[in-house]
Motif scaffolding. Structure first.
Motif, PDB file in Angstrom:
ATOM      1  N   PHE A  75       3.117  44.620  12.201  1.00  0.00           N
ATOM      2  CA  PHE A  75       4.512  44.839  12.615  1.00  0.00           C
ATOM      3  C   PHE A  75       5.159  43.534  13.051  1.00  0.00           C
ATOM      4  O   PHE A  75       4.465  42.572  13.413  1.00  0.00           O
ATOM      5  CB  PHE A  75       4.588  45.874  13.738  1.00  0.00           C
ATOM      6  N   THR A  76       6.479  43.517  12.982  1.00  0.00           N
ATOM      7  CA  THR A  76       7.250  42.401  13.540  1.00  0.00           C
ATOM      8  C   THR A  76       8.326  42.977  14.442  1.00  0.00           C
ATOM      9  O   THR A  76       8.819  44.086  14.214  1.00  0.00           O
ATOM     10  CB  THR A  76       7.925  41.544  12.447  1.00  0.00           C
ATOM     11  N   VAL A  77       8.667  42.229  15.481  1.00  0.00           N
ATOM     12  CA  VAL A  77       9.702  42.646  16.427  1.00  0.00           C
ATOM     13  C   VAL A  77      10.773  41.568  16.451  1.00  0.00           C
ATOM     14  O   VAL A  77      10.460  40.381  16.555  1.00  0.00           O
ATOM     15  CB  VAL A  77       9.106  42.807  17.847  1.00  0.00           C
ATOM     16  N   ARG A  78      12.059  41.961  16.300  1.00  0.00           N
ATOM     17  CA  ARG A  78      13.129  40.949  16.401  1.00  0.00           C
ATOM     18  C   ARG A  78      14.368  41.579  16.997  1.00  0.00           C
ATOM     19  O   ARG A  78      14.603  42.785  16.875  1.00  0.00           O
ATOM     20  CB  ARG A  78      13.421  40.334  15.036  1.00  0.00           C
ATOM     21  N   VAL A  79      15.155  40.755  17.660  1.00  0.00           N
ATOM     22  CA  VAL A  79      16.423  41.203  18.228  1.00  0.00           C
ATOM     23  C   VAL A  79      17.475  41.043  17.144  1.00  0.00           C
ATOM     24  O   VAL A  79      17.550  40.000  16.490  1.00  0.00           O
ATOM     25  CB  VAL A  79      16.811  40.362  19.463  1.00  0.00           C
ATOM     26  N   GLU A  80      18.245  42.098  16.935  1.00  0.00           N
ATOM     27  CA  GLU A  80      19.258  42.029  15.884  1.00  0.00           C
ATOM     28  C   GLU A  80      20.578  41.551  16.461  1.00  0.00           C
ATOM     29  O   GLU A  80      21.056  42.095  17.455  1.00  0.00           O
ATOM     30  CB  GLU A  80      19.439  43.396  15.233  1.00  0.00           C
ATOM     31  N   ASP A  81      21.171  40.550  15.809  1.00  0.00           N
ATOM     32  CA  ASP A  81      22.492  40.056  16.239  1.00  0.00           C
ATOM     33  C   ASP A  81      23.564  41.051  15.824  1.00  0.00           C
ATOM     34  O   ASP A  81      23.501  41.621  14.745  1.00  0.00           O
ATOM     35  CB  ASP A  81      22.779  38.693  15.581  1.00  0.00           C
ATOM     36  N   LYS A  82      24.515  41.238  16.720  1.00  0.00           N
ATOM     37  CA  LYS A  82      25.593  42.172  16.368  1.00  0.00           C
ATOM     38  C   LYS A  82      26.895  41.416  16.127  1.00  0.00           C
ATOM     39  O   LYS A  82      27.093  40.362  16.661  1.00  0.00           O
ATOM     40  CB  LYS A  82      25.778  43.184  17.495  1.00  0.00           C
TER      41      LYS A  82
END
Lengths: 82, 225
Positions: A75-82
């Motif tokens: 798995f990978t975890v990332r913060v999505e830019d809005k």
């Protein structure tokens, strides 16, 4: 609210018969030139409060214990830019 | 004293009644356990039945594994409580890390339902003592995600330690590595099996009565203990 995206994919060495079936269907539909398809899961987590290191660490823990089965999945975890 | 075997019902379990029936035909008393109830009501062993618990959402067995009853069963299994997981129950045991490996989508992508020939490889577990090692049995098999996978090192370890409990014969119905149909933990009290012995306990409804041995095994084991 911030969105954190967790992508879960079967490990490369694990057979993905669903991805193979998709790959085989593509040329029949005229979509040529696609050598391989792997199918995975995407989770969108709407996080209350700040997405700091502690919050990300908790999400990684959730991904490792629950969202992914690390016996067969990465798995990978990332913060999505809005 | 009667031997009491618990059978867990999760939302989406299908074979809990058949498992209870198999327990009764073997001579033990089936006890219905509920996924939301931590209490095992003093049972001597537990069967996790087949079905589609929690709709197979996320991954088969992934949500059931965190149910209240599983908390007690996982702790108990580590202390030696006999646990048999059939089909979805096998998936739950792998998700619980009581057994190594994982069950994945059948390699041919089709749900399969057939009478399957198996060879009992290990007749020393809590659930296989009524068989002889090498004995061949025929029981129903029905699964969509029954392909047993594990890394090569884990597979080698399972083979070396005699922890492959049953192997598919004639055809490999789902792409399981090394034709593995069932495995056990190191202590032999936890067994996971993809085919369904509980559907082969009576001549009227099963292809054979070969499956009854799993349930008489546990009775014999507990009575002799």
């Amino acid at each position: 609210m911030a969105r954190v995206v967790v992508d879960v994919m079967l490990k490369p060495e694990i057979l993905d018969p669903q991805g193979q079936a998709v790959q085989r269907a593509l040329p029949r539909l005229g979509f040529t030139g696609i050598a391989d398809v792997r199918q995975g899961k995407r989770f969108e987590l709407e996080v209350e409060g700040p997405v700091d290191d502690a919050a990300l660490a908790r999400i990684r823990e959730a991904a490792e214990t629950f969202l992914a089965n690390t016996v067969i999945e990465d798995f990978t975890v990332r913060v999505e830019d809005k | 004293m009667t031997t009491r075997i618990g059978v867990v019902t999760f939302p989406g379990s299908l074979d809990d009644r058949d498992a209870q029936r198999a327990v009764r035909l073997a001579g033990a008393e089936p006890v219905a356990l509920w996924h939301g109830d931590k209490d095992l009501h003093g049972v001597d062993g537990v069967v996790l039945p087949g079905g589609f618990s929690y709709g197979d959402y996320l991954r088969c067995g992934a949500i059931s594994r965190f149910s209240p009853v599983m908390e007690t069963i996982i702790a108990g299994a580590r202390e030696g409580l006999p646990v048999l997981g059939i089909c979805n129950g096998f998936q739950i045991l792998c998700e619980s890390h009581l057994l190594p490996g994982a069950l994945t989508r059948n390699d041919h992508l089709h749900f399969i339902c057939r009478d399957q020939r198996l060879r009992i490889e290990n007749a020393d577990t809590a659930w296989t003592g009524s068989y002889e090692a090498g004995q061949e049995i025929v029981v129903p098999l029905k699964n969509g995600e029954g392909g047993f996978v594990a890394d090569e090192r884990t597979l080698d370890m399972l083979e070396a330690e005699g922890r492959v409990v049953a192997r598919y014969l004639e055809v490999n119905p789902n792409g399981s590595r090394r034709d593995i149909a069932g495995i056990t933990n190191e202590a032999g009290n936890v067994v996971g099996l993809m085919p369904h012995p509980e559907h082969a306990v009576e001549p009227l409804t099963g292809p054979t009565t070969d499956g009854l041995g799993f349930f008489t095994s546990i009775l014999k084991k507990l009575v002799n203990a």
